[in-house]
Design a protein around this motif. Sequence first.
Motif, PDB file in Angstrom:
ATOM      1  N   LEU A  96       5.024  10.414 -10.446  1.00  0.00           N
ATOM      2  CA  LEU A  96       5.549   9.248 -11.142  1.00  0.00           C
ATOM      3  C   LEU A  96       6.366   9.757 -12.319  1.00  0.00           C
ATOM      4  O   LEU A  96       5.839  10.447 -13.197  1.00  0.00           O
ATOM      5  CB  LEU A  96       4.408   8.361 -11.636  1.00  0.00           C
ATOM      6  CG  LEU A  96       4.803   7.161 -12.513  1.00  0.00           C
ATOM      7  CD1 LEU A  96       5.587   6.131 -11.704  1.00  0.00           C
ATOM      8  CD2 LEU A  96       3.553   6.516 -13.119  1.00  0.00           C
ATOM      9  N   GLU A  97       7.650   9.433 -12.333  1.00  0.00           N
ATOM     10  CA  GLU A  97       8.538   9.933 -13.384  1.00  0.00           C
ATOM     11  C   GLU A  97       9.156   8.785 -14.169  1.00  0.00           C
ATOM     12  O   GLU A  97       9.577   7.777 -13.597  1.00  0.00           O
ATOM     13  CB  GLU A  97       9.663  10.784 -12.776  1.00  0.00           C
ATOM     14  CG  GLU A  97      10.615  11.359 -13.809  1.00  0.00           C
ATOM     15  CD  GLU A  97      11.770  12.141 -13.200  1.00  0.00           C
ATOM     16  OE1 GLU A  97      12.432  12.904 -13.929  1.00  0.00           O
ATOM     17  OE2 GLU A  97      12.025  11.972 -11.987  1.00  0.00           O
ATOM     18  N   ASP A  98       9.187   8.939 -15.493  1.00  0.00           N
ATOM     19  CA  ASP A  98       9.948   8.045 -16.356  1.00  0.00           C
ATOM     20  C   ASP A  98      11.359   8.612 -16.414  1.00  0.00           C
ATOM     21  O   ASP A  98      11.608   9.624 -17.086  1.00  0.00           O
ATOM     22  CB  ASP A  98       9.327   7.999 -17.754  1.00  0.00           C
ATOM     23  CG  ASP A  98      10.001   6.971 -18.650  1.00  0.00           C
ATOM     24  OD1 ASP A  98      11.163   6.604 -18.369  1.00  0.00           O
ATOM     25  OD2 ASP A  98       9.381   6.532 -19.637  1.00  0.00           O
ATOM     26  N   THR A  99      12.291   7.988 -15.684  1.00  0.00           N
ATOM     27  CA  THR A  99      13.637   8.554 -15.562  1.00  0.00           C
ATOM     28  C   THR A  99      14.436   8.448 -16.851  1.00  0.00           C
ATOM     29  O   THR A  99      15.442   9.145 -16.999  1.00  0.00           O
ATOM     30  CB  THR A  99      14.410   7.855 -14.426  1.00  0.00           C
ATOM     31  OG1 THR A  99      14.467   6.440 -14.671  1.00  0.00           O
ATOM     32  CG2 THR A  99      13.724   8.098 -13.084  1.00  0.00           C
ATOM     33  N   ASP A 100      13.995   7.604 -17.778  1.00  0.00           N
ATOM     34  CA  ASP A 100      14.718   7.460 -19.047  1.00  0.00           C
ATOM     35  C   ASP A 100      14.617   8.734 -19.880  1.00  0.00           C
ATOM     36  O   ASP A 100      15.560   9.106 -20.578  1.00  0.00           O
ATOM     37  CB  ASP A 100      14.191   6.272 -19.847  1.00  0.00           C
ATOM     38  CG  ASP A 100      14.483   4.945 -19.161  1.00  0.00           C
ATOM     39  OD1 ASP A 100      15.460   4.888 -18.382  1.00  0.00           O
ATOM     40  OD2 ASP A 100      13.743   3.965 -19.394  1.00  0.00           O
ATOM     41  N   ASN A 101      13.444   9.385 -19.827  1.00  0.00           N
ATOM     42  CA  ASN A 101      13.280  10.624 -20.597  1.00  0.00           C
ATOM     43  C   ASN A 101      12.834  11.796 -19.720  1.00  0.00           C
ATOM     44  O   ASN A 101      12.469  12.854 -20.238  1.00  0.00           O
ATOM     45  CB  ASN A 101      12.276  10.415 -21.742  1.00  0.00           C
ATOM     46  CG  ASN A 101      10.956   9.842 -21.249  1.00  0.00           C
ATOM     47  OD1 ASN A 101      10.545  10.077 -20.112  1.00  0.00           O
ATOM     48  ND2 ASN A 101      10.290   9.078 -22.103  1.00  0.00           N
ATOM     49  N   GLN A 102      12.871  11.595 -18.391  1.00  0.00           N
ATOM     50  CA  GLN A 102      12.528  12.641 -17.419  1.00  0.00           C
ATOM     51  C   GLN A 102      11.149  13.246 -17.689  1.00  0.00           C
ATOM     52  O   GLN A 102      10.951  14.457 -17.619  1.00  0.00           O
ATOM     53  CB  GLN A 102      13.598  13.738 -17.429  1.00  0.00           C
ATOM     54  CG  GLN A 102      14.962  13.241 -16.974  1.00  0.00           C
ATOM     55  CD  GLN A 102      16.002  14.346 -16.909  1.00  0.00           C
ATOM     56  OE1 GLN A 102      16.030  15.224 -17.763  1.00  0.00           O
ATOM     57  NE2 GLN A 102      16.859  14.309 -15.896  1.00  0.00           N
ATOM     58  N   THR A 103      10.188  12.360 -17.966  1.00  0.00           N
ATOM     59  CA  THR A 103       8.814  12.773 -18.216  1.00  0.00           C
ATOM     60  C   THR A 103       7.943  12.405 -17.034  1.00  0.00           C
ATOM     61  O   THR A 103       8.014  11.285 -16.519  1.00  0.00           O
ATOM     62  CB  THR A 103       8.254  12.101 -19.487  1.00  0.00           C
ATOM     63  OG1 THR A 103       9.085  12.443 -20.601  1.00  0.00           O
ATOM     64  CG2 THR A 103       6.830  12.572 -19.764  1.00  0.00           C
ATOM     65  N   LEU A 104       7.104  13.338 -16.596  1.00  0.00           N
ATOM     66  CA  LEU A 104       6.206  13.082 -15.471  1.00  0.00           C
ATOM     67  C   LEU A 104       4.948  12.387 -15.971  1.00  0.00           C
ATOM     68  O   LEU A 104       4.311  12.847 -16.923  1.00  0.00           O
ATOM     69  CB  LEU A 104       5.856  14.394 -14.769  1.00  0.00           C
ATOM     70  CG  LEU A 104       5.197  14.293 -13.396  1.00  0.00           C
ATOM     71  CD1 LEU A 104       5.636  15.449 -12.518  1.00  0.00           C
ATOM     72  CD2 LEU A 104       3.685  14.319 -13.536  1.00  0.00           C
TER      73      LEU A 104
END
Length: 337
Positions: A63-71
């Motif tokens: 699951l990735e937060d694409t806004d800050n590229q954090t897993l």
Amino acid sequence: MLVVRPSNFVDLTSIERLLNATDARVTTLPKDRDKLSEKIGQSDDAFKTGVDQEGPASFLFVLEDTDNQTLMGTSGIDTEAGGGYPFFNYRIDAVVHASHHLDVSSKVPVLFLSHELTGKTLLRSFSIDPEHKNSDAFDLLSRARLLFMACLPERFHREVIIEIQGIFDDKGECPFWDAVGRHFFGIDFNTADYYCSVKSKTFMSELIPQHPIYVPLLPEVAQGNIGQNHEAANRACQLFYREGFSKTVFIDPFDGGPVLTGELNNLFTLKQVRHKKARPSDVVGGLKYLISNRSLSDFRCTIGTLVDGIGETIRIPENVAEALNVKEGDPIAYAPL
């Protein structure tokens, strides 16, 4: 935007961080870097080969937060529990002891070592950043696997199982393990947990006794923990019960936690899923849906709003289309959140 996608080797460090931050016991994702890298490699191969791969396969999602590229999380699927080797559990059964002379009859609960679940499809490797445990991200990460299975049903067994973590404390003390496994392995629960993650459950066959275990002979606290889940797994259990899973007569052989089962085609997500062609555009209002593309090697799933209707196409928000890597006319799958 939060997106579920296949894992890759770039995620290795982030997955290690996540495993250290979460309170979940994730035995299928070892903290040993070489073994974890091996798991990611196996998943990468599975996504690339898709329907053409023969034999067991393991898929690992992140699951990735694409806004800050954090897993933010991981989840996985094994097409065949055991990966070609016996998949061990204890089966809860009962034996009747009776004496006509004494006019006594009693039914005694017994644990039998079993590998009956070998080859079933296994949902595994779920971990999520603690900040997202009580959000829609939890449902997205868990149920995205089901949308993936809906797009590739021929690759999975009709019966799907999940092992729910049992009861143990912050120090790693597990009453069920101490009452059963520790007597035969001579190691504590954390060490057994580590061996399970690195070597799989197959090492159990070398030392575990094949004889039945009479439950009344175990300490009361161990008896009470049989088939009970850890409080950290409450949210997961609620989600799976809503999906249509139910408890089985099987328990985890390490911590005594419950094993759930469900028929793939009868699960809520599979029954509600619809397949249409995407039409990216401005979408105002609508209900929340899990939305995925239909790609196997580049699978993507996110949450967005849709206004469903008749016809072969459906309008999806531009940002959702971008997150899913779909364009006009590409097939998508969606199910109510």
